[in-house]
Design a protein around this motif. Structure first.
Motif, PDB file in Angstrom:
ATOM      1  N   VAL A 104       1.117  -1.749   0.088  1.00  0.00           N
ATOM      2  CA  VAL A 104       0.235  -0.367  -0.106  1.00  0.00           C
ATOM      3  C   VAL A 104       0.609   0.859  -0.450  1.00  0.00           C
ATOM      4  O   VAL A 104       1.773   1.032   0.865  1.00  0.00           O
ATOM      5  CB  VAL A 104      -1.224  -0.255   1.600  1.00  0.00           C
ATOM      6  N   LYS A 105       0.605   2.024  -1.088  1.00  0.00           N
ATOM      7  CA  LYS A 105       1.083   3.066  -0.969  1.00  0.00           C
ATOM      8  C   LYS A 105       0.433   4.444   0.509  1.00  0.00           C
ATOM      9  O   LYS A 105      -0.448   5.358  -0.469  1.00  0.00           O
ATOM     10  CB  LYS A 105       1.019   3.984  -2.332  1.00  0.00           C
ATOM     11  N   LEU A 106       1.051   4.348   1.123  1.00  0.00           N
ATOM     12  CA  LEU A 106       0.143   4.847   2.251  1.00  0.00           C
ATOM     13  C   LEU A 106       1.066   6.862   2.159  1.00  0.00           C
ATOM     14  O   LEU A 106       1.886   6.968   2.417  1.00  0.00           O
ATOM     15  CB  LEU A 106       0.759   4.422   3.746  1.00  0.00           C
ATOM     16  N   SER A 107       0.052   7.515   2.576  1.00  0.00           N
ATOM     17  CA  SER A 107       0.911   8.835   2.728  1.00  0.00           C
ATOM     18  C   SER A 107      -0.291   9.775   3.806  1.00  0.00           C
ATOM     19  O   SER A 107      -1.817   8.832   4.087  1.00  0.00           O
ATOM     20  CB  SER A 107       0.365   9.512   1.035  1.00  0.00           C
ATOM     21  N   PHE A 108       0.116  10.583   4.553  1.00  0.00           N
ATOM     22  CA  PHE A 108      -0.490  11.713   5.167  1.00  0.00           C
ATOM     23  C   PHE A 108       0.349  12.994   4.880  1.00  0.00           C
ATOM     24  O   PHE A 108       1.476  12.825   5.406  1.00  0.00           O
ATOM     25  CB  PHE A 108      -0.065  10.740   6.676  1.00  0.00           C
ATOM     26  N   ASN A 109      -0.270  13.924   5.581  1.00  0.00           N
ATOM     27  CA  ASN A 109       0.012  15.542   5.934  1.00  0.00           C
ATOM     28  C   ASN A 109      -1.272  15.911   6.918  1.00  0.00           C
ATOM     29  O   ASN A 109      -1.914  16.142   6.654  1.00  0.00           O
ATOM     30  CB  ASN A 109       0.456  15.897   4.385  1.00  0.00           C
ATOM     31  N   ASN A 110       0.255  16.831   7.398  1.00  0.00           N
ATOM     32  CA  ASN A 110      -0.939  17.749   8.545  1.00  0.00           C
ATOM     33  C   ASN A 110      -1.976  17.325   8.878  1.00  0.00           C
ATOM     34  O   ASN A 110      -3.221  18.089   9.342  1.00  0.00           O
ATOM     35  CB  ASN A 110      -0.648  19.114   7.650  1.00  0.00           C
ATOM     36  N   GLN A 111      -2.304  16.242   9.611  1.00  0.00           N
ATOM     37  CA  GLN A 111      -2.887  15.454  10.342  1.00  0.00           C
ATOM     38  C   GLN A 111      -2.272  16.296  12.369  1.00  0.00           C
ATOM     39  O   GLN A 111      -0.990  16.088  12.424  1.00  0.00           O
ATOM     40  CB  GLN A 111      -2.950  14.585  10.889  1.00  0.00           C
ATOM     41  N   ASP A 112      -3.364  17.435  12.298  1.00  0.00           N
ATOM     42  CA  ASP A 112      -2.763  18.417  13.416  1.00  0.00           C
ATOM     43  C   ASP A 112      -2.952  17.427  15.159  1.00  0.00           C
ATOM     44  O   ASP A 112      -2.529  17.729  16.016  1.00  0.00           O
ATOM     45  CB  ASP A 112      -3.586  19.533  14.075  1.00  0.00           C
ATOM     46  N   THR A 113      -2.982  16.291  14.982  1.00  0.00           N
ATOM     47  CA  THR A 113      -3.775  15.186  16.111  1.00  0.00           C
ATOM     48  C   THR A 113      -3.619  14.060  16.386  1.00  0.00           C
ATOM     49  O   THR A 113      -3.422  13.462  14.960  1.00  0.00           O
ATOM     50  CB  THR A 113      -4.634  15.563  17.156  1.00  0.00           C
ATOM     51  N   LEU A 114      -3.105  13.460  17.079  1.00  0.00           N
ATOM     52  CA  LEU A 114      -2.920  12.185  16.880  1.00  0.00           C
ATOM     53  C   LEU A 114      -4.574  11.114  16.520  1.00  0.00           C
ATOM     54  O   LEU A 114      -4.099  10.209  15.601  1.00  0.00           O
ATOM     55  CB  LEU A 114      -2.602  11.357  18.468  1.00  0.00           C
ATOM     56  N   GLU A 115      -5.230  11.739  17.016  1.00  0.00           N
ATOM     57  CA  GLU A 115      -6.474  11.331  16.742  1.00  0.00           C
ATOM     58  C   GLU A 115      -6.912  11.220  15.282  1.00  0.00           C
ATOM     59  O   GLU A 115      -7.532  10.613  14.534  1.00  0.00           O
ATOM     60  CB  GLU A 115      -7.820  11.671  17.559  1.00  0.00           C
ATOM     61  N   LYS A 116      -6.592  12.688  14.762  1.00  0.00           N
ATOM     62  CA  LYS A 116      -7.009  12.507  13.021  1.00  0.00           C
ATOM     63  C   LYS A 116      -5.735  12.127  12.419  1.00  0.00           C
ATOM     64  O   LYS A 116      -6.547  10.769  11.426  1.00  0.00           O
ATOM     65  CB  LYS A 116      -6.719  14.315  12.879  1.00  0.00           C
ATOM     66  N   LEU A 117      -4.544  12.088  12.601  1.00  0.00           N
ATOM     67  CA  LEU A 117      -4.029  10.725  12.203  1.00  0.00           C
ATOM     68  C   LEU A 117      -4.374   9.319  12.364  1.00  0.00           C
ATOM     69  O   LEU A 117      -4.240   8.839  10.679  1.00  0.00           O
ATOM     70  CB  LEU A 117      -2.053  10.595  13.196  1.00  0.00           C
ATOM     71  N   ALA A 118      -4.192   8.765  12.906  1.00  0.00           N
ATOM     72  CA  ALA A 118      -4.656   7.708  13.362  1.00  0.00           C
ATOM     73  C   ALA A 118      -6.536   7.620  12.847  1.00  0.00           C
ATOM     74  O   ALA A 118      -6.252   6.023  11.682  1.00  0.00           O
ATOM     75  CB  ALA A 118      -5.594   7.427  14.998  1.00  0.00           C
ATOM     76  N   GLY A 119      -7.073   7.775  12.307  1.00  0.00           N
ATOM     77  CA  GLY A 119      -8.265   8.059  11.659  1.00  0.00           C
ATOM     78  C   GLY A 119      -7.761   7.893  10.069  1.00  0.00           C
ATOM     79  O   GLY A 119      -8.397   7.153   9.045  1.00  0.00           O
ATOM     80  N   ARG A 120      -6.443   9.263   9.617  1.00  0.00           N
ATOM     81  CA  ARG A 120      -6.399   8.959   8.273  1.00  0.00           C
ATOM     82  C   ARG A 120      -5.505   8.036   7.731  1.00  0.00           C
ATOM     83  O   ARG A 120      -5.985   6.579   7.157  1.00  0.00           O
ATOM     84  CB  ARG A 120      -5.553   9.634   8.375  1.00  0.00           C
ATOM     85  N   ILE A 121      -4.798   7.044   8.387  1.00  0.00           N
ATOM     86  CA  ILE A 121      -4.408   5.998   8.026  1.00  0.00           C
ATOM     87  C   ILE A 121      -4.793   4.905   8.808  1.00  0.00           C
ATOM     88  O   ILE A 121      -4.920   4.104   7.901  1.00  0.00           O
ATOM     89  CB  ILE A 121      -2.939   5.084   9.745  1.00  0.00           C
ATOM     90  N   SER A 122      -6.173   4.482   9.373  1.00  0.00           N
ATOM     91  CA  SER A 122      -7.184   2.854   9.269  1.00  0.00           C
ATOM     92  C   SER A 122      -7.635   3.098   7.821  1.00  0.00           C
ATOM     93  O   SER A 122      -8.367   2.694   8.060  1.00  0.00           O
ATOM     94  CB  SER A 122      -8.091   3.470  10.571  1.00  0.00           C
ATOM     95  N   GLU A 123      -7.479   4.915   7.691  1.00  0.00           N
ATOM     96  CA  GLU A 123      -8.207   4.372   6.244  1.00  0.00           C
ATOM     97  C   GLU A 123      -7.681   3.461   4.987  1.00  0.00           C
ATOM     98  O   GLU A 123      -8.015   3.220   3.750  1.00  0.00           O
ATOM     99  CB  GLU A 123      -8.667   6.405   5.689  1.00  0.00           C
ATOM    100  N   GLN A 124      -5.850   3.594   5.732  1.00  0.00           N
ATOM    101  CA  GLN A 124      -5.361   3.006   4.130  1.00  0.00           C
ATOM    102  C   GLN A 124      -4.718   1.557   4.769  1.00  0.00           C
ATOM    103  O   GLN A 124      -3.901   0.947   4.136  1.00  0.00           O
ATOM    104  CB  GLN A 124      -4.096   3.984   4.125  1.00  0.00           C
TER     105      GLN A 124
END
Length: 342
Positions: A104-124
């Motif tokens: 999987v080519k996983l990407s994330f940027n500017n997720q300003d909280t751990l909660e938002k980051l976790a949500g973004r990663i769980s989508e991938q």
């Protein structure tokens, strides 16, 4: 006559065996995938679930089941699998049996909280946001690596990465720590040392620069201004830190378009109008351009900045308080005309 009869029988038997051979050869090696697609196999899936997910893509699921049994394929390996049109049953079984999944080519940027980051990663990835958040905040991991629940966001460098879809939350977190350590090569470490800043302090300042301007070309100027203030023992007086403090009280989704004078009195370690130096931790997830803007900050004599009304999105920089006050008055008047009160 007897020899002729035996010969005929032999030919018939040979043809029969040949037909059987062709039949089974086709079941194993002929094309069985009718369309290309991606199949996600969860860690909890069994063989029955695999066949259910495969059924829409192949011509004959019974052939797949038969060849699987023939090859003693029963242990399912979770992951993301790309199947191609016209693949044979044999190739399909070999792919799943060998666990040859697609990264999987996983990407994330500017997720300003751990909660938002976790949500973004769980989508991938297969890992859900709760397991990811738990891994991020694991006390043993934090203490062993000298981080806390506020500063740990700093190890996640926005970029694109390759992972297997079924990577666990802990393995994802550990990989991100390795990427962070690799990011801090000797060149960057030396530049931080030259600024008399630690890695965490660079990340913290970069997070302020990130929030202060979205213009990549302007970030080295902004970084240089804040470094001038730090090195001269001035308060940073950075509005983004005040906004962060407000959201700690009001909630992360609270919208602040205008920082008011009353906000500057908020009793928070993140209020850089009331406290000297950097705040206790980063206030956002900075991207590489903001981090490198700090490490390669522009050298100048600016100590003041104000949003520009002539070049929206940019700033007016000033060396003197008098010039800054003129810039600030123009900006405040513009805000009033726009009806922006908060």
């Amino acid at each position: 006559m007897a020899k002729k009869k035996i010969s005929t029988i032999a030919i018939v038997v040979s043809l029969f065996i040949g037909c059987i051979g062709i039949y089974y050869y086709q079941k194993i090696f002929s094309n069985n995938v009718q369309k290309s697609g991606v199949v996600f196999i969860n860690s909890t899936d069994d063989f029955s679930k695999l066949t259910e997910k495969l059924a829409p893509y192949i011509n004959d699921i019974n052939d797949f089941m038969w060849v699987s049994k023939l090859k003693k394929f029963t242990k399912i390996k979770p992951g993301k699998y790309s199947i191609q049109e016209n693949m044979s049953t044999n190739d399909l079984v070999n792919m799943f049996r060998g666990g040859r999944q697609t990264a999987v080519k996983l990407s994330f940027n500017n997720q300003d909280t751990l909660e938002k980051l976790a949500g973004r990663i769980s989508e991938q990835l297969e890992a859900d946001s709760i397991s990811l958040l738990t891994a991020f905040k694991n006390s043993k991991f934090l203490s062993e690596n000298n981080f806390d629940e506020k500063s740990i966001l700093g190890i996640f460098i926005p970029n694109s990465y390759e992972f297997y879809w079924n990577t666990s939350a802990e393995k994802f977190r550990n990989k991100m720590l390795v990427e962070y350590q690799n990011f801090w090569n000797q060149t960057r470490l030396q530049k931080a040392k030259n600024l008399n800043l630690s890695q965490k302090e660079v990340i913290t300042l970069a997070s302020i620069v990130q929030k202060e301007t979205s213009k990549t070309s302007e970030r080295p100027i902004v970084a240089g201004l804040y470094l001038n203030r730090l090195q001269n023992n001035w308060p940073l007086q950075a509005d983004p830190t005040v906004i962060y403090a407000i959201r700690q009280i009001k909630g992360q989704d609270f919208v602040v378009k205008r920082v008011l004078k009353v906000d500057l009195e908020i009793n928070s370690l993140y209020n850089t109008y009331k406290n000297l130096g950097l705040p206790p931790s980063l206030i956002a997830m900075p991207d590489v351009s903001s981090i490198d803007a700090v490490l390669n900050a522009e050298k100048h004599d600016y100590f003041y900045m104000c949003a520009s009304i002539d070049k929206i999105g940019f700033h007016e920089f000033a060396k003197s308080l008098a010039q800054h006050n003129r810039n600030a008055e123009k900006y405040q008047n513009w805000l009033n005309k726009q009806g922006i009160n908060r």
